[in-house]
Every structure is written in C-alpha cells, then in structure tokens.
Design a protein around this motif. Structure first.
Motif, short mmCIF file in Angstrom:
data_model
loop_
_atom_site.label_atom_id
_atom_site.label_comp_id
_atom_site.label_asym_id
_atom_site.label_seq_id
_atom_site.Cartn_x
_atom_site.Cartn_y
_atom_site.Cartn_z
N ILE A 12 40.47 -41.82 21.70
CA ILE A 12 39.08 -41.43 21.50
C ILE A 12 38.82 -40.17 22.31
N VAL A 29 32.80 -46.82 27.41
CA VAL A 29 33.26 -46.70 26.03
C VAL A 29 33.75 -48.06 25.56
N ALA A 31 35.46 -49.59 22.10
CA ALA A 31 35.98 -49.39 20.75
C ALA A 31 36.28 -50.76 20.16
N TYR A 32 35.94 -50.95 18.88
CA TYR A 32 36.12 -52.25 18.25
C TYR A 32 36.15 -52.11 16.73
N ARG A 48 34.95 -48.61 15.35
CA ARG A 48 33.59 -48.29 15.77
C ARG A 48 33.59 -48.08 17.28
N VAL A 49 32.71 -47.22 17.74
CA VAL A 49 32.67 -46.89 19.17
C VAL A 49 31.22 -46.91 19.65
N ASP A 50 30.99 -47.64 20.74
CA ASP A 50 29.71 -47.61 21.45
C ASP A 50 29.93 -46.81 22.73
N LEU A 51 29.03 -45.87 22.99
CA LEU A 51 29.17 -44.97 24.15
C LEU A 51 27.96 -45.08 25.07
N LEU A 57 30.73 -38.69 20.63
CA LEU A 57 32.06 -38.93 20.09
C LEU A 57 32.60 -37.67 19.45
N ILE A 60 38.16 -40.01 16.69
CA ILE A 60 38.86 -41.28 16.83
C ILE A 60 40.16 -41.14 16.04
#
Length: 70
Positions: A12, A29, A31-32, A48-51, A57, A60
């Motif tokens: 990422i 971070v 990622a899932y 999917r990424v939560d920041l 972002l 990826i």
C-alpha cells in the motif's frame, strides 16, 4: 467461517504530510477484503483500505486478491 488467502502480502502506497507519515501508529492503516455474503467458493475480491485522518491512498498492489471460503 474458515477461509484461506492465496496471496502473501499487499503493498500500500500512502500520501500525506511528512509529519503524519513519519509518526504512523500500528492502527493507522487497515487493509482487508469484505467477505459479507460470500458462501463457499473462490473469489477475486478488491482490497479495501481504511486510513487514519491525514492520509490518502496512493496505490494498492495487488488491488484484487483471491480468497477461498471453505
């Protein structure tokens, strides 16, 4: 439910102010892949990424991963 992933890692790339990037916490971070509604089988799913606030972002790689639900 049991599952296996068919990938080892995801790279990422993040963007943000230098001060934010140099002081990232372990939970900055996440990622899932979303397995909601997935039954048995193999799927190619988007990562999917939560920041944390202050990060954006960049990229990826890979953006899609294979997951097998048993």
């Amino acid at each position: 439910f049991p599952y296996t992933t068919l990938f080892r890692s995801v790279t990422i790339t993040l963007r943000g102010a230098r001060a934010v990037l140099t002081h990232l916490s372990d939970d900055a971070v996440l990622a899932y892949v979303d397995l909601e509604g997935a039954g048995r089988g193999q799927y190619n799913l988007a990562v999917r990424v939560d920041l944390q606030s202050g990060l954006t972002l960049g990229r990826i790689d890979p953006a899609m991963v294979s997951v097998r639900v048993k």
